[in-house]
Design an enzyme around this catalytic site. Structure first.
Site, mmCIF file in Angstrom:
data_model
loop_
_atom_site.group_PDB
_atom_site.id
_atom_site.type_symbol
_atom_site.label_atom_id
_atom_site.label_comp_id
_atom_site.label_asym_id
_atom_site.label_seq_id
_atom_site.Cartn_x
_atom_site.Cartn_y
_atom_site.Cartn_z
ATOM 1 N N CYS A 172 0.698 -1.180 0.011
ATOM 2 C CA CYS A 172 0.089 0.033 -0.093
ATOM 3 C C CYS A 172 0.812 1.362 0.051
ATOM 4 C CB CYS A 172 -0.987 -0.125 1.268
ATOM 5 S SG CYS A 172 -0.234 -0.351 2.770
ATOM 6 N N LYS B 202 3.871 -6.286 -2.646
ATOM 7 C CA LYS B 202 5.287 -6.348 -2.856
ATOM 8 C C LYS B 202 6.073 -6.048 -1.759
ATOM 9 C CE LYS B 202 8.997 -5.538 -5.799
ATOM 10 N NZ LYS B 202 9.316 -7.005 -6.222
HETATM 11 N N1 GLU Z 1 -5.431 -1.157 8.011
HETATM 12 C C1 GLU Z 1 -5.948 0.095 7.228
HETATM 13 C C2 GLU Z 1 -7.022 -0.654 6.335
HETATM 14 O O1 GLU Z 1 -7.271 -1.681 6.416
HETATM 15 C C3 GLU Z 1 -4.725 0.347 6.452
HETATM 16 C C4 GLU Z 1 -4.505 -0.699 5.531
HETATM 17 C C5 GLU Z 1 -3.121 0.007 4.705
HETATM 18 O O2 GLU Z 1 -2.240 0.160 5.111
HETATM 19 O O3 GLU Z 1 -3.351 0.194 3.528
HETATM 20 O O4 GLU Z 1 -7.760 0.085 5.868
#
Ligand code: GLU
Length: 587
Positions: free
Chosen positions: A2, A582
């Protein structure tokens, strides 16, 4: 995994800058995305499930933030995608990581009257900031107070209605790039490399706020100011394109000779310094996750064989039983593409606290792992964009081989062997017959539901990595089996037509592997051999050059190519296999 991106400046439209940034972060893997910009209507947000658009967004502005989400808490929906609004729309927030105490925080905040609209752990940060605003008038102070209450590895970015952008890091990476009065925020430097002249890496426990001309960096725990230290942007070009290839994966596999040669550019003194530390160390551990875990195990193998060092290989997420054993005088060796792998970082941080030394081999500039290392090696392999790692695995194990040879007092011999390996790889990768045969065999294997890969000794981790690549790329169940262990269990699975790949080097264990193949062939298995020499047990022979000590590294190439062509035959999304990311920056 992300990504976070942000842009403050007057040169570009923020939504264009953010969209471009998100697209350049897209190799990290994600399932949904969102952008927020500030304009005369206030803060506008656009969120979607799926791939980041190539079209310009309707929302425009000079300041913007964006996020690619890899869902951990809450389904993949537009509503759960970030950024998330404050109840009064005075700010928006995007987040990478996991708030480990989200359940507890949410219960407390709900009691205080806060309403929740998503299923994400992220929303607890938004509501917590609102709660803190009751006592802290300045948003930056409220964000800092809220951030201190979070447990887990979290990085956030906030855009406020008055134009302030705040970012705080404790885990997932966060870097800045700047040129004149433009400022970029991102999860990696590649994403903005072409646009900036200087970069800064944010440390864990730091927070930054940018409002108009003012840029302030702070220590979150102490609340003290930190002087921002920008360095010259060292990424030349930061080119991210496929060239003539259909997929990054194929392009990157074919860069293997280049990445091996890059290792030879490292000054000898650096290899010698690490070798001396390895010899002095009380205990030597190698550590990695996924593909880098297989590389770590191969590096440990080379250290035992060529360095005569008792090296122990650990897997990032499974190392906690070693925590109490790691201490002063120990050395941990970590190969990592991103240098940000959360579970490995956790072990390294702990080891460092306990007085151990760290050596790393990383590809991404400015990573956390490099910064905490006593011995820093950069792969200098160029960006690896395919989510499945190929050229970096090759770089990691070739590096490990050279380090081990240096420990054994044979650095120059190791360098000669790697140079010969690069030449042999190059010839192999240009051989049209080789590629055609591989493609045919892969086409056949892609129709199967299960397949087995056998190997021994130097090829033990190579078959494991071959298994990983096939599983990742083609979603076919593959099983790597130590040839000698076969008869203890997996032989029960061998029947008429069972597909088996056997990796056989010309070494002292060759006959053991050939015997194991006899055993599976006798039960009807159809064995494809990856070997310098043909054998009667093979129904197909994928000839590889015999590069002696580096034979295992050579064998990686046909396995990666098989995985590539199998994924292609299955029509899968090769550069972005389903469900995996990744750079795994959450635990
Ligand atoms: N824990 C958050 C979610 O599920 C962020 C996940 C992320 O790092 O994209 O929205």
């Amino acid at each position: 995994m992300c990504g976070i991106f942000g842009y403050v400046g007057t040169e570009r439209d923020a939504s264009d800058a953010v969209i471009e940034g998100l697209r350049r972060l897209d190799y990290r893997g994600y399932d949904s995305w969102g952008v927020a910009v500030l304009n005369r209507h206030g803060i506008e947000v656009e969120k979607h499930v799926g791939i980041v658009t190539k079209e310009p967004l309707k929302i425009r502005g000079n300041i913007g933030i964006g996020h690619t989400r890899w869902a951990t808490h809450g389904a993949v929906t537009e509503n759960n995608a970030h950024p998330h609004y404050a109840a009064d729309k005075s700010f928006v927030l995007a987040h990478n990581g996991i708030v480990e105490n989200a359940t507890e925080l949410k219960a407390v905040l709900e009691k205080k009257g806060h309403k929740f609209h998503t299923q994400t752990d992220t929303e607890t940060i938004v509501r917590l900031v609102e709660e803190k605003q009751k006592r802290h008038k300045k948003l930056a102070d409220a964000v800092r107070a809220a951030f201190k209450d979070l447990t887990g590895r979290n990085t956030i970015i906030v855009l406020a209605k008055d134009g302030e952008v705040i970012a705080a890091r404790n885990g997932s990476p966060l870097v800045f790039g700047s040129k004149n009065d433009e400022l970029y925020f991102s999860s990696d430097v590649l994403s903005f490399a072409p646009h900036v002249s200087s970069v800064m890496v944010m440390e864990n426990g730091q927070m930054v706020s940018k409002n108009g001309q003012r840029l302030q960096v702070m220590d979150i725990a102490k609340g003290t100011k930190v002087t921002p230290k920008f360095e010259k942007n060292a990424i030349v070009g930061g080119e991210v394109n496929k060239g003539d290839y259909d997929h990054y994966m194929l392009k990157e596999i074919r860069e293997a000779p280049f990445v091996v040669r890059q290792l030879l550019k490292e000054p000898d003194t650096n290899y010698r310094a690490l070798a001396a530390a390895i010899k002095k160390a009380k205990n030597v551990y190698t550590i990695g996750s996924g593909t880098a875990g297989a590389a770590a195990a191969q590096i440990a193998f080379y250290l035992r064989v060529y360095g005569e060092i008792k090296a122990t290989a650990l897997i990032g997420a499974e190392a906690s039983d070693y925590y109490s054993l790691i201490g002063k005088g120990d050395l941990l060796i970590a190969p990592s593409q991103s240098g940000e792998t959360a579970d490995v970082l956790e072990v390294l941080e702990l080891a460092k606290k306990r007085g151990a030394m760290i050596a790393s081999h990383v590809n991404m500039p400015g990573s956390m792992m490099t910064r905490m290392s006593d011995f820093k090696f950069m792969a200098q392999a160029g960006p690896e964009i395919c989510v499945m790692s190929t050229k970096i695995f090759t770089s990691q194990i070739a590096w490990g081989y050279l380090v081990a040879k240096t420990v054994g007092g044979k650095l120059q011999d190791g360098k000669r062997n790697l140079s010969a390996l690069a030449t042999a790889m190059n010839r192999y990768l240009k051989d049209e017959i080789v590629l055609k045969t591989l493609k045919e065999i892969a086409g056949r294997m892609a129709k199967k539901e299960d397949l087995y890969i056998l190997g021994k000794g130097q090829n033990q981790q190579i078959i494991k990595e071959g298994m990983v690549k096939i599983i990742e790329g083609s979603y076919i169940h593959a099983h790597g089996i130590p040839a000698g262990d076969l008869k203890h269990y997996a032989i029960t699975l061998m029947e008429e037509g069972t597909p088996v790949i056997a990796v056989v080097s010309n070494d002292t264990l060759k006959n053991d592997v050939l015997n194991a193949i006899h055993e599976v062939k006798a039960r009807g298995a159809k064995v494809v051999g990856i070997a310098p020499e043909n054998a009667e047990q093979f129904i197909d022979w994928l000839k590889v050059p015999d590069t002696k000590e580096t034979s295992a590294i050579m064998n990686v190439i046909p396995l990666q190519l098989l995985a590539y062509y199998m994924a292609l035959a299955r029509g899968n999304n090769i550069d972005k296999p389903r469900n995996i990311a990744k750079s795994v920056t959450v635990k």
